[in-house]
Design an enzyme around this catalytic site. Structure first.
Site, PDB file in Angstrom:
ATOM      1  N   CYS A 143       0.804  -1.222   0.000  1.00 40.23           N
ATOM      2  CA  CYS A 143       0.000   0.000   0.000  1.00 40.23           C
ATOM      3  C   CYS A 143       0.837   1.273   0.000  1.00 40.23           C
ATOM      4  CB  CYS A 143      -0.949  -0.022   1.196  1.00 40.23           C
ATOM      5  SG  CYS A 143      -1.979  -1.509   1.219  1.00 40.23           S
ATOM      6  N   HIS A 271      -2.602   7.875   6.631  1.00 41.09           N
ATOM      7  CA  HIS A 271      -2.837   6.620   5.908  1.00 41.09           C
ATOM      8  C   HIS A 271      -4.214   6.091   6.304  1.00 41.09           C
ATOM      9  CE1 HIS A 271      -1.995   3.002   3.747  1.00 41.09           C
ATOM     10  NE2 HIS A 271      -2.035   2.255   4.821  1.00 41.09           N
ATOM     11  N   HIS A 306      -9.810   1.892   0.322  1.00 32.24           N
ATOM     12  CA  HIS A 306      -8.343   1.845   0.266  1.00 32.24           C
ATOM     13  C   HIS A 306      -7.893   1.316  -1.100  1.00 32.24           C
ATOM     14  CE1 HIS A 306      -4.242   1.450   1.054  1.00 32.24           C
ATOM     15  NE2 HIS A 306      -4.237   0.669   2.123  1.00 32.24           N
TER      16      HIS A 306
END
Length: 722
Positions: A143, A271, A306
């Site tokens: 990620c 994040h 996400h």
């Protein structure tokens, strides 16, 4: 010491919030939540999980969905530009997997249908469409991929290797991530609620963003990226460090890189995935770094979901929009403060001046990346040229092939014998503690073997701080086994262990945990050129440090997936796999051997070989510096590669030994890494063994060797005595 800023002269974005800057800005102003239960693939679960899906007009399979998302973003970032970018750096974790999943489920075994499976095919597609003939780098650090790609692009500009670089990230929804994260119980069935007391996990999403970066400003005022920092937790394969130590290190490195203090940050783009552990770790990290002066902070993943590898790039664009529009986005989905976190994110959009934004992206394997975007004009700087800095010296090395580990491979290769094949598991595991590898399949075992043997005997000061690992195909065993079980159980019981292992950067994460390497941790995936990309990344990220680095590449042979994905494997005489690893350190050391990537360009331009010979200093310089060439001609591109080699020999007038190493090592993505280790050994011995050149040993006379990669790209690695 700051690294210098780069201008954002073009931006493209596509996410569940919309297509382009205007739709994205409007969605952020209105705090729109774009989660849905509609997905681009059939789901058999009784309750569909919320996802962040992009509405694509074309629902076909060609090109794969990730490629189409990347095209949408790249076209917008390059709109109005009539000059191709000099290089492309793109982060992705999914590549063509969504198409592969459908084909695999239908038991289709036509290799042509899997032609765009590779992660590297996404960036290569953008390069073809944009006319880029320079380096095309694919980053896969879970990620954090998109943010790491931007960091590498910055360093290419700072080093003067390019004038304009297109960088970003792209990932599509797919079964692997949807069911994988669900198997790990990291999905919130009610949709992501980052930092909320009642959060239960993330929502998987898709999207893409690309930024055209330059040392020169654009026609209109544009934000800059003024700093970036990378780190690795070296703690756990999936769980972040509980105190956020790695996240703190990445943010601190970004601030140092930018040359600013925490007081200059106006907004933190967190994040903030919505998982229990991630949000807790990040909250502790920002509180540690900012103390009582914490600026407004929010995560947009309650709005977008996400988007994995695309997240860092999407949120870099959002950071730039925040500055342009004077907007701090809301932390959509947040309602109740979590006392355990001790921070209250921005609940509703805020309007007002925003000058500098810190954006965080963290991923599996403990990969951490932080970017700083600013409107404050800072002077772009380039670093000293490569010739002004100490080179990367080779401190340790190891390789493995079908013949065995380093010593066995040396004996076979230097005798002119084939060392291709697939090393048995017991031999592969030599020197690895059973406890260390009990849950690991082939590729991570190969990676650990290379690290252990390359670092064998190194004292504490020489142990790696940074890891840079290349793999063409990632962990094929784990990917295959995950998908097979997913299909066999009707999507009910996929293996969470196989999902964790399937991530491309899982082997590099295992190396970091084994060695305690807490610096940057990069995985590149560029097919036959993955090792070159890993070497380039290591060079770019260590221009101001003498920290030791472990650089390696490896690929496993899988009986089902390797011949489906890799055209060279299908033409090979026998299955083969292996890899090579080097322990490197930037320093002056008399008598040491140095390595660097001299050239990386597209294989198609007619003047590609002229550019290579020019990069090597011309024919006379080649004769002075190199005694032999190891050349990689991938089987699937052998005719093209042979033409390139003929052109190279004609232009360079090179008269030394030329060794076609793939005929002995076999066909696999990490073969260049093996060739580099073998060339290092020959440089150390000072000669090329007779069996490789058809007669007696050929002395190198103090010269070095060149490792050429040919085919779709032309690469050159220089291995020379210092």
């Amino acid at each position: 010491m700051t690294g210098g800023a780069v201008y954002i002269v073009g931006m493209g974005i596509v996410s569940p919030l919309g297509l382009g800057l205007d739709e994205t800005t409007d969605a952020l102003i209105n705090a729109r939540r774009a989660l849905t239960t509609a997905s681009p693939f059939p789901i058999a679960l009784p309750r569909h999980l919320p996802v962040g899906a992009v509405s694509l007009a074309d629902a076909g399979q060609s090109p794969p969905r990730t490629h189409r998302l990347a095209r949408l973003a790249a076209d917008r970032a390059l709109a109005g530009c009539d000059i191709p970018p000099d290089a492309i750096v793109l982060g992705t974790t999914t590549g063509g997997i969504l198409t592969t999943e459908s084909l695999f489920e239908q038991k289709i075994d036509d290799p042509k249908r899997y032609g765009l499976h590779a992660l590297g095919s996404v960036a290569e597609d953008i390069a073809r469409r944009s006319g880029c003939v320079g380096p095309v780098i694919t980053v896969s650090t879970a990620c954090s991929s998109g943010a790491v790609a931007i960091k590498l692009a910055m360093e290419m500009l700072r080093r003067g290797l390019a004038h304009r670089v297109l960088a970003g990230g792209a990932d599509s929804l797919c079964r692997l991530t949807y069911f994988g994260f669900n198997a790990l119980q990291l999905i919130d069935p009610d949709g992501a609620r980052p930092l909320d007391r009642d959060r239960r996990g993330m929502s998987v999403a898709e999207g893409a963003a690309m930024l055209l970066l330059s040392l020169a400003p654009g026609d209109v005022a544009c934000p800059q990226i003024i700093g970036a920092g990378l780190s690795c937790d070296a703690y756990h394969a999936t769980t972040p460090h509980p105190e956020g130590a790695g996240a703190t290190a990445a943010m601190r490195a970004a601030l140092d890189d930018a040359g600013i203090s925490v007081a200059e940050i106006d907004y933190i783009n967190l994040h903030g995935t919505g998982t229990i552990d991630n949000d807790l770790s990040e909250a502790r990290a920002v509180k540690t770094l900012f103390g009582p002066g914490l600026p407004p902070a929010s995560s947009i993943k309650g709005a977008t979901g996400h988007p994995l590898a695309a997240a860092g790039a999407i949120e870099a664009v959002v950071g730039a929009l925040s500055i342009d529009c004077g907007l701090i986005p809301a932390n959509v989905g947040y309602r109740t403060i979590d006392p355990a976190l001790g921070i209250a994110p921005v609940a509703s959009p805020l309007r007002g001046p925003v000058s500098t934004v810190l954006s965080n992206s963290f991923g599996f394997g403990g990969n951490n990346a932080s970017l700083i975007v600013s409107r404050t004009a800072r002077r772009p700087e380039t670093s000293p040229s490569a010739s002004d800095r100490p080179g990367l010296t080779i401190v340790g090395r190891a390789c493995l092939t079908g013949a065995g580990l380093t010593d066995e491979t040396h004996r076979a290769f230097f005798a002119g014998h084939a060392c291709r094949g697939v090393l048995a598991g017991e031999a592969l595991a030599q020197g690895l503690a059973p406890r260390l590898i009990r849950r690991l399949k082939r590729l991570p075992q190969m990676a650990l073997s290379l690290a252990v043997h390359a670092c064998d005997g190194a004292d504490a000061e020489r142990m790696p701080v940074m890891v840079s690992f290349g793999t063409a195909w990632g962990a094929l065993s784990e990917t295959h086994d995950f998908l097979e079980r997913l299909i066999e159980t009707g999507q009910q019981y996929p293996s969470p262990t196989d999902f964790i292992g399937s991530v491309h950067n899982a082997p590099a994460g295992q190396i970091a945990m084994l060695l305690g390497a807490k610096g940057a941790n990069v995985t590149t995936s560029g097919g036959d050129y993955s090792f070159e990309q890993a070497l380039l990344a290591a060079d770019l990220l260590t221009r101001q440090t003498a920290d030791p680095i472990f650089v390696a590449a490896a690929d496993e042979h899988h009986p089902v997936f390797s011949p489906l994905f890799d055209a060279s494997v299908r033409l090979a005489a026998q299955p083969a796999d292996g890899g090579g690893g080097l322990l490197l350190q930037r320093r002056q050391a008399k008598g040491a051997t140095c390595i660097d990537l001299v050239h990386y360009g597209a294989g198609e331009p007619a003047d590609g070989m002229k550019a290579l010979v020019q990069a090597l200093g011309g024919a006379a310089a080649m004769d002075r510096r190199f005694g032999a060439v190891m050349v990689g001609l991938p089987a699937a591109r052998r005719k093209q590669a042979q033409r390139q080699l003929d052109s190279f020999l004609e232009l360079s007038r090179f008269q030394g030994a030329v060794i076609d190493y793939r005929r002995l090592t076999g066909e696999f993505g990490g073969a260049t890494a093996v060739a580099s280790v073998l060339a290092t050994e020959m440089v150390a011995r000072g000669s090329v063994p007779g069996p490789l050149v058809g007669n007696s040993d050929q002395a190198l006379n103090g010269k070095g060797m060149l490792v050429l990669g040919l085919g779709d790209f032309i690469t050159a690695i220089r291995i020379v005595p210092s």
